[in-house]
Structures are given as C-alpha cells and as structure tokens.
Design a protein around this motif. Structure first.
Motif: not given
Length: 439
Positions: A29-30, A33, A36, A191, A194, A196-197, A315, A318
C-alpha cells in the motif's frame, strides 16, 4: 524454518499488534501511494540535464536502499525515496546557479547527507530542529508546496510566461491542458476516498491516453515495449563532483539541502510514528536516532547513485492505515521499488503533463500545516507569510527560507521579543543575510 522465525521475531510483530500478512499489505500500500516518484523524479532531474533513464534507475535503487535500511536497521514502517521539493530545489535552483553542472549539485547532496549523519549521531540534531520556530517549519513546507504547484502548472501548460505580467493563463485549447486538469480532479477525488495507488494510477491512465492520441511514446532508449532489463546507471553513477561541492560559495546550498531534509524528516517521522502508535511516554519517537541515521545514509548513497536528496515519505501513513507496524512494511516497499527497475519503458513514456497533477496534489497536501500557524500573532504571521510567498516567487527555496528566517529574527528583536529567538537561529539569520548581500 528456524532462521525464518528468528528473522521475523526481530521485528516484534506480536508486540506491535501486527502479522506477516498485515506487513505485506502495508508495504504494498505504501509503495502504491508513493510509486509516482519513479515517474516524476526522472522528469524533474532531466530538466537539470541529467540522463532520464539513469535517474530512473537511481531513483528505484535509492528508494529501495533507503526503505530496506529503515526497515532492517530502525525497524520502522517508514519508506524512503528521493524527496519532492528537494528535487525541485536541485533542478531549478541549484543546478542553474552552478551553470548547469549537476555533478557539483550531487556533491552538495552527498555532503549534506554526511553532515546529517553526523548530526544524527550527536545531540546537535535536536538543537537544530528546536531552533527553527514552529511557524517557520510550517511555512517552509507550505512554501515548497507552492513551488511544486507552480512547476506542475507550468508542466500542464495551465500557466505560461508573459513579458508583461511575468505569468499568464496558458493556451486552454491544448489537449494536454485539459488532460492534466481532469487528471488532477480525478487524482484528488480518488485520494480523498483513500484509494491506494490513486496518484500512480492516474499518471498511468494519462500516459495511456497520451500514447493513444499521439502525445507520447515509449522511450526509444529503453528498447520499447513495457517491460525490459533496467537501463544503464552509468551516466549518473559516481558522477558527483566532490571537489566542486566544497567551494566556499556552496556552503549555503549544502545547508539548505540539510535544513529542508532535517525538517522534512523530523516532521514525517513524528507524524508517521504517532499514527503507528510508536511514541513513548515522553512524546518521543521510538527509534528516532536510528531512523535519522537511516535517512541521512540514504541521502549520501542516493547522491552516489545519481539522484537528489532521499528522505522519509509521509505516504508511509497509508501503509500504517493498512496494518503495517514494523520494519517489514518498509522492506516490502523497498523490494517493490526494485521490481520497478524492469518497467523503465513504461516510465519513459510518461509525459510532463501526466505528472503535473501529482505535483499539484502534493502541493495541496503540504499546505495543511498552515492551520497550525498562529496568524493572530503578527511577529509569527508576517515571517511565515514572507517564507510562504518568497519561495515560489523567487523560484528559490533557499532564498525563501533565508528571507523568512531573517524577517522572523528582525521582527522579534524590534518587538521586544528577542529572547524568543534561539541562538542558533540568530546565527542562521546572519549567515543568510551575508549570503544575500554578497550574492
């Protein structure tokens, strides 16, 4: 099997109320997020004249190294990667000031990491953090956010240069402008939910649309396709100019890299630790010293690889929301960044307008701290405002920080509150004043 059990016992899963499944979920998950950065960082540093493909590899490796070190050494669920804001300072302020020599700029990053490491081992680290007033810390973060937003708006074509007014609204008939604007709204909505990604997903969607309508194509230098062996790291690996970075005029550059990384890391660590329940009875982060050491070491290693300052990512919260509580979360994130190395063609096809929404979204998130500034106290509000507007309008993070600190110290002295200014801050104000006077 016994060795695996010993390895897992090191992370204290049960004591922190976690499980292997939670850690894997949290780590992925981290990664989603903050992934990018593997698309955004190469584009930003390419503006400094660096090889985009090599920076892509350096970004993945620096993120992997920093995250693995944080997980293995500090046992914290905090991932690292080249930092937003710091990469903009590197590309748009430092490198142009050095006549386009990004090698010297990398040398400055390397030395800032070494100094940060020394401060992390000593007790002076806390003194430096405490010397910067809370209002200035929040203003610096928000000012960098506005700086990123300005760059994002330019990349999107929404803001362009004007000889009469310096800036103006761009050509709104261009498809890139509308794609970037729509991407920003979609990214913000996802976002807020919430998901993820959300950031990476919108970047990839815009890239796909751009490819379909002929606005971008896979980078020919990576061999085409979507998956390939990693590009060469040689154009940036060990290319830093250490001798050049030791020039007397670059002390301020190294200091700003250090200061911004220090403030960013401290704020991120405290915020993430609070979310993960890793704060002791005295309000201190469990493992703060090890976390700072891991962060500073990653900065110097990143410079050797060929990227701007590597830092801890907010991030990471997350992944904590998804259940991550130990260093295993960061390890999973680091391994995911290593896997990214084989997707260079896809990253190379990402156009600037596709990453612009991410820059603007990050800017919006960085503005949140302004609510913590006491705007009713003039001697706090005025310096914060100076910092906030000077960073983007001078297009220099260093200049903005310097003007804000000078204003803070001067106003406190002129209003009979000189004792509120930390002795270290007086030294910083004097150093910035001399730098600006002789610049």
């Amino acid at each position: 099997m016994a060795h695996a059990d010993d390895f897992l016992s090191y992370f204290q899963l049960s004591a922190r109320g976690s499980s292997l499944r939670q850690e894997i979920t949290g780590g992925l998950t981290t990664f989603l997020t903050m992934a990018y950065i593997v698309a955004v960082n190469p584009l930003i540093l390419a503006e400094a004249g660096m090889d985009k493909n090599a920076v892509f590899v350096a970004t993945c490796l620096a993120a992997a190294f920093g995250s693995l070190l944080m997980g293995l050494y500090a046992n914290l669920p905090i991932a690292q990667a080249p930092g937003m804001g710091l990469n903009a300072y590197f590309a748009f302020t430092v490198v142009p000031a050095l006549g386009g020599d990004w090698r010297i700029a990398l040398g400055c990053v390397f030395f800032s990491g070494l100094i940060f490491l020394a401060l992390s081992i000593s007790t002076f680290r806390e003194k430096m953090i405490n010397a910067i007033p809370a209002s200035q810390k929040q203003a610096i973060a928000a000012g960098i956010g506005l700086f990123l937003a300005f760059i994002g708006l330019q990349n999107a074509g929404i803001v362009t240069a004007s000889p009469a007014t310096l800036v103006k609204l761009g050509d709104m008939s261009r498809p890139e402008v509308w794609l970037a604007a729509g991407g920003f709204l979609a990214m913000g909505a996802l976002y807020a939910r919430k998901l993820p990604g959300a950031v990476l997903g919108v970047i990839l969607l815009l890239t796909l649309i751009a490819g379909l309508v002929g606005l971008s194509a896979p980078d020919a230098g990576t061999g085409g396709g979507l998956v390939s062996l990693p590009p060469s790291l040689l154009p940036t690996f060990m290319e830093l100019d250490l001798a050049g970075a030791l020039g007397a005029g670059l002390v301020t550059v190294i200091f700003v890299f250090l200061l911004v990384d220090l403030l960013d890391t401290a704020g991120t660590l405290v915020a993430v630790a609070a979310r993960a329940g890793l704060i002791d009875g005295q309000g201190r982060l469990i493992g703060m010293k090890k976390a700072m050491i891991a962060d500073s070491a990653a900065t110097s290693v990143g410079a050797l690889l060929g990227t701007s300052t590597t830092t801890s990512y907010i991030e990471s919260t997350s992944g904590i929301e998804a259940g991550g509580r130990t260093g295993l979360t960061a390890i999973v994130t680091g391994l995911a960044f290593l896997a990214c190395l084989f997707f260079a063609p896809l990253i190379g096809a990402v156009p600037g307008f596709a990453t612009a929404p991410a820059l603007i979204l990050v800017a919006c998130l960085m503005m949140q701290g302004l609510g913590k500034v006491d705007w009713r106290e003039t001697s706090e509000a005025i310096p914060a405002t100076v910092t906030l507007i000077a960073i983007p309008l001078t297009f220099s993070i260093a200049t903005g920080i310097g003007l804000g600190i000078i204003t803070y110290a001067a106003l406190k002295a002129l209003t009979g509150q000189a004792r509120q200014v930390h002795p270290v801050l007086w030294g910083l104000a004097a150093a910035f004043a001399i730098k600006l006077a002789v610049a």
